[in-house]
Scaffold this motif. Sequence first.
Motif, mmCIF file in Angstrom:
data_model
loop_
_atom_site.group_PDB
_atom_site.id
_atom_site.type_symbol
_atom_site.label_atom_id
_atom_site.label_comp_id
_atom_site.label_asym_id
_atom_site.label_seq_id
_atom_site.Cartn_x
_atom_site.Cartn_y
_atom_site.Cartn_z
ATOM 1 N N THR A 52 0.835 -1.206 0.000
ATOM 2 C CA THR A 52 0.000 0.000 0.000
ATOM 3 C C THR A 52 0.867 1.252 0.000
ATOM 4 O OG1 THR A 52 -1.722 -1.205 1.193
ATOM 5 C CG2 THR A 52 -1.861 1.203 1.206
ATOM 6 N N ALA A 53 1.879 1.278 0.860
ATOM 7 C CA ALA A 53 2.720 2.469 0.991
ATOM 8 C C ALA A 53 3.464 2.788 -0.300
ATOM 9 C CB ALA A 53 3.714 2.270 2.133
ATOM 10 N N ARG A 54 3.909 1.751 -1.010
ATOM 11 C CA ARG A 54 4.648 1.990 -2.253
ATOM 12 C C ARG A 54 3.781 2.609 -3.334
ATOM 13 N NH1 ARG A 54 6.738 -3.191 -1.263
ATOM 14 N NH2 ARG A 54 5.399 -4.079 -2.886
ATOM 15 N N ARG A 55 2.484 2.395 -3.263
ATOM 16 C CA ARG A 55 1.609 2.836 -4.345
ATOM 17 C C ARG A 55 0.876 4.147 -4.061
ATOM 18 N NH1 ARG A 55 2.906 -2.052 -4.616
ATOM 19 N NH2 ARG A 55 2.883 -3.245 -6.567
ATOM 20 N N VAL A 56 0.976 4.648 -2.858
ATOM 21 C CA VAL A 56 0.244 5.862 -2.492
ATOM 22 C C VAL A 56 0.627 7.032 -3.389
ATOM 23 C CG1 VAL A 56 0.103 7.634 -0.717
ATOM 24 C CG2 VAL A 56 -0.305 5.257 -0.121
ATOM 25 N N ALA A 57 1.915 7.181 -3.659
ATOM 26 C CA ALA A 57 2.380 8.350 -4.410
ATOM 27 C C ALA A 57 1.945 8.318 -5.872
ATOM 28 C CB ALA A 57 3.895 8.461 -4.316
ATOM 29 N N ARG A 58 1.502 7.169 -6.357
ATOM 30 C CA ARG A 58 1.124 7.072 -7.769
ATOM 31 C C ARG A 58 -0.160 7.839 -8.066
ATOM 32 N NH1 ARG A 58 1.860 0.679 -9.297
ATOM 33 N NH2 ARG A 58 4.038 0.434 -8.621
ATOM 34 N N GLU A 59 -1.006 8.029 -7.064
ATOM 35 C CA GLU A 59 -2.280 8.712 -7.273
ATOM 36 C C GLU A 59 -2.120 10.169 -6.863
ATOM 37 O OE1 GLU A 59 -5.331 10.341 -8.122
ATOM 38 O OE2 GLU A 59 -5.361 8.203 -8.671
ATOM 39 N N PRO A 60 -2.135 11.084 -7.841
ATOM 40 C CA PRO A 60 -1.910 12.491 -7.504
ATOM 41 C C PRO A 60 -3.080 13.146 -6.781
ATOM 42 C CG PRO A 60 -2.406 12.259 -9.836
ATOM 43 C CD PRO A 60 -2.280 10.865 -9.286
ATOM 44 N N ARG A 61 -4.276 12.593 -6.958
ATOM 45 C CA ARG A 61 -5.449 13.221 -6.358
ATOM 46 C C ARG A 61 -5.720 12.609 -4.990
ATOM 47 N NH1 ARG A 61 -11.627 13.706 -7.645
ATOM 48 N NH2 ARG A 61 -11.902 15.890 -7.105
ATOM 49 N N VAL A 62 -5.775 13.445 -3.988
ATOM 50 C CA VAL A 62 -6.000 12.981 -2.622
ATOM 51 C C VAL A 62 -7.427 13.330 -2.226
ATOM 52 C CG1 VAL A 62 -5.280 13.165 -0.219
ATOM 53 C CG2 VAL A 62 -3.572 13.254 -2.040
ATOM 54 N N LEU A 63 -8.292 12.324 -2.193
ATOM 55 C CA LEU A 63 -9.664 12.523 -1.747
ATOM 56 C C LEU A 63 -9.707 12.447 -0.223
ATOM 57 C CD1 LEU A 63 -11.580 10.280 -4.329
ATOM 58 C CD2 LEU A 63 -11.274 12.753 -4.385
ATOM 59 N N PRO A 64 -10.618 13.168 0.416
ATOM 60 C CA PRO A 64 -10.578 13.268 1.878
ATOM 61 C C PRO A 64 -11.255 12.147 2.644
ATOM 62 C CG PRO A 64 -12.276 14.715 1.011
ATOM 63 C CD PRO A 64 -11.583 14.121 -0.177
ATOM 64 N N GLY A 65 -12.190 11.430 2.032
ATOM 65 C CA GLY A 65 -13.069 10.547 2.785
ATOM 66 C C GLY A 65 -12.347 9.455 3.561
ATOM 67 N N LEU A 66 -12.994 8.988 4.615
ATOM 68 C CA LEU A 66 -12.421 7.945 5.455
ATOM 69 C C LEU A 66 -12.503 6.582 4.782
ATOM 70 C CD1 LEU A 66 -11.172 7.108 8.132
ATOM 71 C CD2 LEU A 66 -13.466 7.081 9.140
ATOM 72 N N TYR A 67 -13.560 6.311 4.059
ATOM 73 C CA TYR A 67 -13.742 4.993 3.446
ATOM 74 C C TYR A 67 -13.398 4.985 1.961
ATOM 75 C CZ TYR A 67 -15.848 3.274 7.727
ATOM 76 O OH TYR A 67 -16.045 2.883 9.026
ATOM 77 N N PHE A 68 -13.685 6.065 1.251
ATOM 78 C CA PHE A 68 -13.414 6.120 -0.187
ATOM 79 C C PHE A 68 -12.219 7.010 -0.515
ATOM 80 C CE2 PHE A 68 -17.720 4.625 0.008
ATOM 81 C CZ PHE A 68 -17.888 3.812 -1.105
ATOM 82 N N GLY A 69 -11.634 7.656 0.463
ATOM 83 C CA GLY A 69 -10.538 8.579 0.210
ATOM 84 C C GLY A 69 -9.259 8.139 0.880
ATOM 85 N N ARG A 70 -8.313 9.084 0.985
ATOM 86 C CA ARG A 70 -6.997 8.776 1.516
ATOM 87 C C ARG A 70 -6.925 8.865 3.038
ATOM 88 N NH1 ARG A 70 -6.267 6.120 -1.933
ATOM 89 N NH2 ARG A 70 -4.836 6.273 -3.704
ATOM 90 N N SER A 71 -7.964 9.380 3.706
ATOM 91 C CA SER A 71 -7.934 9.416 5.169
ATOM 92 C C SER A 71 -7.825 8.012 5.746
ATOM 93 C CB SER A 71 -9.175 10.130 5.708
ATOM 94 O OG SER A 71 -9.125 11.509 5.445
ATOM 95 N N GLY A 72 -8.619 7.093 5.225
ATOM 96 C CA GLY A 72 -8.559 5.725 5.723
ATOM 97 C C GLY A 72 -7.257 5.040 5.369
ATOM 98 N N THR A 73 -6.697 5.354 4.196
ATOM 99 C CA THR A 73 -5.412 4.773 3.804
ATOM 100 C C THR A 73 -4.322 5.223 4.771
ATOM 101 O OG1 THR A 73 -6.162 4.910 1.502
ATOM 102 C CG2 THR A 73 -3.831 4.454 1.874
ATOM 103 N N ALA A 74 -4.289 6.539 5.056
ATOM 104 C CA ALA A 74 -3.293 7.051 5.996
ATOM 105 C C ALA A 74 -3.472 6.418 7.374
ATOM 106 C CB ALA A 74 -3.408 8.572 6.082
ATOM 107 N N TRP A 75 -4.713 6.314 7.825
ATOM 108 C CA TRP A 75 -5.011 5.753 9.148
ATOM 109 C C TRP A 75 -4.521 4.309 9.235
ATOM 110 C CZ3 TRP A 75 -10.164 7.369 11.844
ATOM 111 C CH2 TRP A 75 -10.219 6.842 13.144
ATOM 112 N N SER A 76 -4.810 3.493 8.221
ATOM 113 C CA SER A 76 -4.398 2.093 8.275
ATOM 114 C C SER A 76 -2.880 1.969 8.256
ATOM 115 C CB SER A 76 -5.016 1.310 7.104
ATOM 116 O OG SER A 76 -4.458 1.691 5.870
ATOM 117 N N LEU A 77 -2.188 2.830 7.490
ATOM 118 C CA LEU A 77 -0.722 2.798 7.480
ATOM 119 C C LEU A 77 -0.163 3.209 8.842
ATOM 120 C CD1 LEU A 77 0.034 4.291 3.944
ATOM 121 C CD2 LEU A 77 0.290 1.900 4.686
ATOM 122 N N LEU A 78 -0.818 4.165 9.499
ATOM 123 C CA LEU A 78 -0.394 4.560 10.845
ATOM 124 C C LEU A 78 -0.491 3.376 11.803
ATOM 125 C CD1 LEU A 78 0.287 6.681 13.067
ATOM 126 C CD2 LEU A 78 -2.197 7.053 13.259
#
Length: 906
Positions: free
Chosen positions: A577-603
């Motif tokens: 997951t961490a290796r692929r995060v930078a590939r998507e330039p658009r950061v959506l805010p949502g917890l379930y459909f956006g990058r908030s949940g991705t950041a949270w799970s990596l934390l």
Amino acid sequence: MTFGDRLLVDCAEAALARHDGLGWQTVPGDFWCYVESPRGRSVRQGWKLHLSATPLSAPLVLARAADVLLRRSCPFKFARTLAQVEELGSRLCRRGAGGKFLTAYPECDQEELVDLAEELHRATAGLPGPGILSDRPYRPGSLVHYRFGVFTGVPMLGNDGSYEAMLVAPDGRLVPDRREAWFAPPPWAPRDPFRAGADAAPATPKPVLLDDRYLVRKVIRHAFTGGTFLGTDQKTGNDVVIKQARAHTGAGLDGQDIRDRRRREAELLARFAPSGRTPHLVAVFEQQGDLFLVQEALPGVTLRQWVRENLVPDDGGPWGGHVSTLRDIARELVDLLRLVHDSGLVTQDFNPGNVMVLANGELRLIDLEQLAEDGARVKRSHTPAYAAPEQLGAPLFGPAPAPSASLYSLGATLFFLVSGADPALAPDEPQERTTAERIAHWLRRIAPRNAAARFLAPLVVALLDADPRRRPGLDAVRARLTGAEEHEAPAVAGRVGDLDLDLDLDLDRLVSDGFTHLLDSMDPANDHRLWPPGRDDAGTDPLNVQHGSAGVLSTLVRGCRADRGLVDGARVAADWTARRVAREPRVLPGLYFGRSGTAWSLLEAGLLLDDERLCQQAADLARRVPVRWPNPDVCHGTAGAGLAQLRFWEATGDEEFLTRTRTAADALATAVEHRDGQVRWPIAADFASALAGVAHYGFAHGVAGVGTFLLAAAHATGETRYAELAVAAADTLASLVRIDRGAAYWPSDDKGGLLKTNWCSGSSGIGTFLIRVARSSGAEPYAALAEQAATAVRRSRWHMGTCQCHGLAGDGDFLLDLADFRGDKRYRAWAAELAESIEPRHALHRGRSVAPDDSGASVTAAFSTGLSGVLAFLIRLRDGGPRLWLPGCLTQPSAGRIVEGPAHSE
């Protein structure tokens, strides 16, 4: 690929051969085959052309159109197989996509475009094909249609979390290319090249009067093949049901389309009229090329709806239907099948949706187009959970199923009659159990307090036998239905943790097998998706919580507390997951459909693995998340971003995250809409989202979720205005509640949406919020409402799906929340009952018990809709712990009172 599958591709390659020297080639995909020039496509968007076809006309349409397009150097694509052409014309195809057999991408000026359309029209004139609803026809009756849309477009992650080819507006904004069921070019699109002058203003909708007699009052359902409407016969004043059959839709290789099936249905209605067991035929007529069937509107509901409305709910005591009532219905179902069989016919699709229950309790057979002459050659038609195995394995065209196939359907319908659940089961891989064995196990779960299930279980299992020869005939079924009722079967005792429960549930196996399956199905070598996608996952963000790796990772991290053997799997998932995060330039805010949940799970993974680099990457991603957004909700928008920022503040102590939490809360405080003493957070109508223009009430998209974040922000910041808004949100929900026999339900939105019990839009999500308001305010009315929501959730446990978002796992997490809040083991027992309802639906994959996804018919990994979300609930049920995706201030019982309850709370 068989010859039939290659027919269209061969046709295109033959056209290329006739135009040898162009250097063009065919590029087959899963659904489309592309015909491209060596230089590719250079135009991003514009007016494009669509040609429709039926399965029979498709080869000729393609051959004639390909010659025109290749001669004019116009790239195009077409549906790759005849089966896919049939799919594009079927009832199940989205109305905005239906009929588009061939798409041409003209890279020319408007004059040449008009010439191209005219030449294509002449080349295909007289060939059959359906009208395309999203387009305008080039001429009346033409197969050539046009709309403004993407050619190559700009691939981008859309606001709803799926990848879309976007249009570019004149001001540079990227906007979705919406395929509506009507012609709707963007307002800034170039002038329509096929119509002189400006388009006329859209006409004001007027009442629809068909055949100068039938006034349409209400849409029952829409479909590409034609709508079904409730209307009034102006001549008699009677209510009627009007079924539209759009020309050339629903066409097959037999040369027939939906109009033929409607005519056949009319013949059968007339044939069965003397029986009085079918609707009365009123009329059949044609208008503007479509055929319409008019029949009497029966004063009743489908058997599906009747069961949901009449089964006694499961409140821990006897539940289900009265044996005598359900036995009478079962007898009438037998009589309906006997009526069909005695007429020399068989039914291909007998299920609870094709039977009406009248106000006086009598049954009627509807949708007669699924009847066929015994032995006649037909196109296969069935509802999967109700179809006999021999139907599922039959060729698309072949002899009608034998009468014994409808016996299987009768058994499946009787199962629904006693349970309220569709008998959908994900297949074992490899198959170890028959459907009858699995349904018998399911019925053993249901039967202890359900007398009708005990009475009908032996008959249901016999009817679901895989061998048609062993299914009891209608006479034998009728005889069994006159038997005496069985005595109460004793319940089986079991334990979950330290709680004695009246069930037999091996949680350890469900958890262990589920995690083993997640690890075995993970594919780190796959560059696009870490786990195989589910039915609705294609095109979604592969890194988010809803459908992607972040949600599964969160469950693996939780599982590591009990099983350190999962640590390596969690590390692999986190690194992927961490290796692929930078590939998507658009950061959506949502917890379930956006990058908030991705950041949270990596934390959480970084904290588990003691990986400072991973924690830092997670924090950097969280700082990139927008905390102001046009969508205010948890799943897609500001509230979800705020919850994640708050979690990062709790984990790191970095004040920047608390500042960003305040920013999100301030944005929501500004966006709130006050109306009639209530608060709402509507999603702007002009926002590019399928959710736009609606104010939702549930947790995922509405008031409950926004209120939850504001309450958490109040805990973290001490800001009373956030707390006051949270209380106003709770009061709004209290004013909207619908109480039914002690259970609390809410509409899903301000448009009067359905009453639901699930986390995303119903009782369990709203209860999740009310618990926390009650804890923070000490207001007992909120807690009482949450307990009534729990009653609604418990009552739904036998007919809900398994998943977190809109199923038993999310509901179970709410019940565990309530158990923790109240200190009442009763609610933990109820949560265990939900787990008991999940267990009989499991599939065996390589001998492992795994829960199905939200379809009930397959196993996928996704958190919100699949296995990992179920595991998150089951492991919490077994081992305890806080709920995922809520900050600590909302999951710790010690959280202090920070808000005042309503004036009436004392």
